[in-house]
Design a protein around this motif. Sequence first.
Motif, PDB file in Angstrom:
ATOM      1  N   MET A 290       0.225  10.079   3.537  1.00 24.53           N
ATOM      2  CA  MET A 290       1.239  10.026   2.481  1.00 24.53           C
ATOM      3  C   MET A 290       2.018   8.737   2.573  1.00 24.53           C
ATOM      4  O   MET A 290       2.325   8.096   1.563  1.00 24.53           O
ATOM      5  N   GLY A 291       2.343   8.324   3.843  1.00 31.97           N
ATOM      6  CA  GLY A 291       3.103   7.096   4.038  1.00 31.97           C
ATOM      7  C   GLY A 291       2.324   5.899   3.528  1.00 31.97           C
ATOM      8  O   GLY A 291       2.863   5.014   2.861  1.00 31.97           O
ATOM      9  N   LYS A 292       0.989   5.884   3.809  1.00 31.46           N
ATOM     10  CA  LYS A 292       0.158   4.764   3.356  1.00 31.46           C
ATOM     11  C   LYS A 292       0.073   4.779   1.838  1.00 31.46           C
ATOM     12  O   LYS A 292       0.126   3.745   1.190  1.00 31.46           O
TER      13      LYS A 292
ATOM     14  N   ALA B 266      -5.052   7.641  -0.341  1.00 31.52           N
ATOM     15  CA  ALA B 266      -4.751   8.707   0.642  1.00 31.52           C
ATOM     16  C   ALA B 266      -5.918   9.658   0.750  1.00 31.52           C
ATOM     17  O   ALA B 266      -6.348  10.253  -0.234  1.00 31.52           O
TER      18      ALA B 266
ATOM     19  N   MET C 168       0.879  13.179   7.017  1.00 29.81           N
ATOM     20  CA  MET C 168       2.113  12.412   6.805  1.00 29.81           C
ATOM     21  C   MET C 168       1.806  10.925   6.803  1.00 29.81           C
ATOM     22  O   MET C 168       2.358  10.173   5.993  1.00 29.81           O
ATOM     23  N   LYS C 169       0.867  10.507   7.717  1.00 27.04           N
ATOM     24  CA  LYS C 169       0.488   9.085   7.748  1.00 27.04           C
ATOM     25  C   LYS C 169      -0.159   8.699   6.434  1.00 27.04           C
ATOM     26  O   LYS C 169       0.142   7.641   5.860  1.00 27.04           O
TER      27      LYS C 169
ATOM     28  N   SER D 180       2.153   5.682  -0.377  1.00 25.31           N
ATOM     29  CA  SER D 180       3.350   5.278  -1.114  1.00 25.31           C
ATOM     30  C   SER D 180       3.555   3.776  -1.074  1.00 25.31           C
ATOM     31  O   SER D 180       4.352   3.229  -1.810  1.00 25.31           O
ATOM     32  N   LYS D 181       2.852   3.101  -0.175  1.00 24.60           N
ATOM     33  CA  LYS D 181       2.996   1.635  -0.151  1.00 24.60           C
ATOM     34  C   LYS D 181       2.343   1.052  -1.389  1.00 24.60           C
ATOM     35  O   LYS D 181       1.419   1.601  -1.949  1.00 24.60           O
TER      36      LYS D 181
END
Lengths: 364, 343
Positions: free
Chosen positions: B326-328, B340, B323-324, B330-331
């Motif tokens: 994926m979060g990175k 990723a 999840m981390k 999308s930035k």
Amino acid sequence: MRLLKMKFTQQRQVRLAQGLWLLSWLAVMCGIFVFFLGLYLKAELLRRAEVMDNSEIHVVPNILMMVGLASIGTNWVASRVCQDSLDMSRFPRWKAFLLAWFVVATLLCFLLLTVVVLSYALQGSLEESLKVGLRNGIRFYKDTDVPGRCFQKETIDHLQMEFRCCGNNNFRDWFEVQWVSNRYLDFTSKDIKDRIRSNVDGRYLLDGVPFSCCNPASPRPCLQYRLTDNSAHHSYDYQSEELNLYNRGCRKALIDYYMGLMNSTGPGVLSVILIQMSVVLSLRYLQTAVEGSLALEDPEGDSEGYILEKGLKETFEDLKVKVLTFLKFGQVDPSTAQDSPEASDPEKASDNTTGKAASTTPAS
Amino acid sequence: MALMLVKFDLKKRVKLAQTVWFMYWFAVMAGVLVFSMGLFFKIELRKRSELMDNNESHFLPNLLILMGLIACGINAFGGKVCYDSLDPVKFAKWKPMLKNFLVFCVGFNALLFVTALLCFLMRIPLQFTLAEGLRNGMRFYKDTDTPGRCYMKRTLDQMQMDFRCCGNDNYRDWFEIQWVSNRYLDFSAKEVKDRIGSNVDGQYLMDGVPFSCCNPSSPRPCIQIQMTNNTAHYSYDHYTEELNVWSRGCSEALLSYYGGMLNTIGALVLLVTLLEIGVTIGLQYVDSSLSTLANPDDPESESEGWILEKTVKETFTDIMAKMKAMGKGSKVEEGGEAVATVS
């Protein structure tokens, strides 16, 4: 001249056996249905047994339950016969039973028909029984302290509320009966003394009805007492007031209910009769076709199936003679005992539709 | 170290697939059951919606209907996958989507559990709705000539007779409202004028109840009017009289009726949730056992099956890392960094 004969190839025989097996299981389901129908009808009649005087009407559900159970057994036997008909070695053992089976199955159909007829014929008896039962219920309404009758009030109240009815024929039946117990009457009051003196039996009669006669659909709060007195209530006319109380009498309401119940089961019972008759006819065809192919030298060959070996009239004559000989056998008579075996032999040899003779046919 | 590892040979795999297929068909029927329970509850609420002021919440029965339909769908699909799992060719086309399907199933099971909890909790808002609705309903009892409210009398009478109850909390609620319509009051009579004059709103209040409050089990004919006046009736004491009218209040009666229904539905939904968890675990075993064949070309080789590939802790850290990442990812990237990477 055989009645309604049909040619049966081996394949057709197998098809008939399979189809009949399915049909007989369907008939077993129908038997279960008839049994539960009888059970339901009996439960409904027993629920209101307190307002019924006699139990003549119970013969309808009793017969239904008996017939249901008997037809489960009979049709199960039919399915076993079908299964065995495909196996030539196992079929002959059923030959002795088949005549009895046909008699029992036809008797069941006849009984079901009687049930349909009885459910209409016994309407008069049900009406009489309800008339007496309801009259007693209304008379004993006040006896909530008498053992054996203390639940009459509750029964009648629940009945009137559930069936939306009042009294036996109509609500005026309550005017003729004392339905308020003496325990709740103040005998020192003038009004009560007047009322008691106003009739021969010394009963407290009033032009009022119990609360269970009240119709919830009425736009005004229920008027229970002084119903015939227009001046006792504002804007009230006793002759034209329709919605205040239930208009129907409980006898009519109950009869409509039970007749509706029995009428709605009528088509179901008739279709069960049809299914049972078709099982009987198909089994007859199967029996004669299999016996015919057993008698042939070539077991795979074609055979004929029929309902009766001779025409209707001839079979009837045969039956008559047989019954008479049977009766003669019953009498102790040494002179006829010698003649009758010779007389009955030619009949036995020619008539192979009966189970008794069936055991001799493979030999011949 | 996998969670709940089990060794499988061909025979065991076949047996597993058959059992899970069978269970899936039960689960389809359970889905139909949940759907029909939702429908039944919705109809019951509709039947008495007049007594709840027509603003009762249909959220729970709608949710049950939706969950029932989804359950039927995914269980039928799961059953098909199990049926095909015995044939490697057919199974190969289902293989890619199986992981996502299993995650979806886990989510659905959690939702089903929440629905079961909601069933038990819905009693509370229902209580308030019923109390409010009954109070308003009783006020409109007399309005049998007002369009839109003319059936309130019949509805209330029928309800009091069916549920064996009287008034909102008890029969004295009827003493506080005028339930006799003005059309049937003789305003020239002294008694009527007295009663109307005795309160601020000019309402005709009486210490009496409608006939539908009467209890048929009472040994004496029903006393509906002048209930608090002991001298008005022979041998009557209104403090000790218990059987005359129904002593229960209708909001309590209706609440216990709906509460019982909700408890049953909640218990059944919990059982269905357990069944769903069972089939999800079964499908996970089928999937994992078919993806770890020792020799991929030989269908009769041994394999292993598990619930989770790694232990619970490791799986959890994996998910967090994913999840981390994926979060990175999308930035908005600057300089092409922060690609990723799956650990």
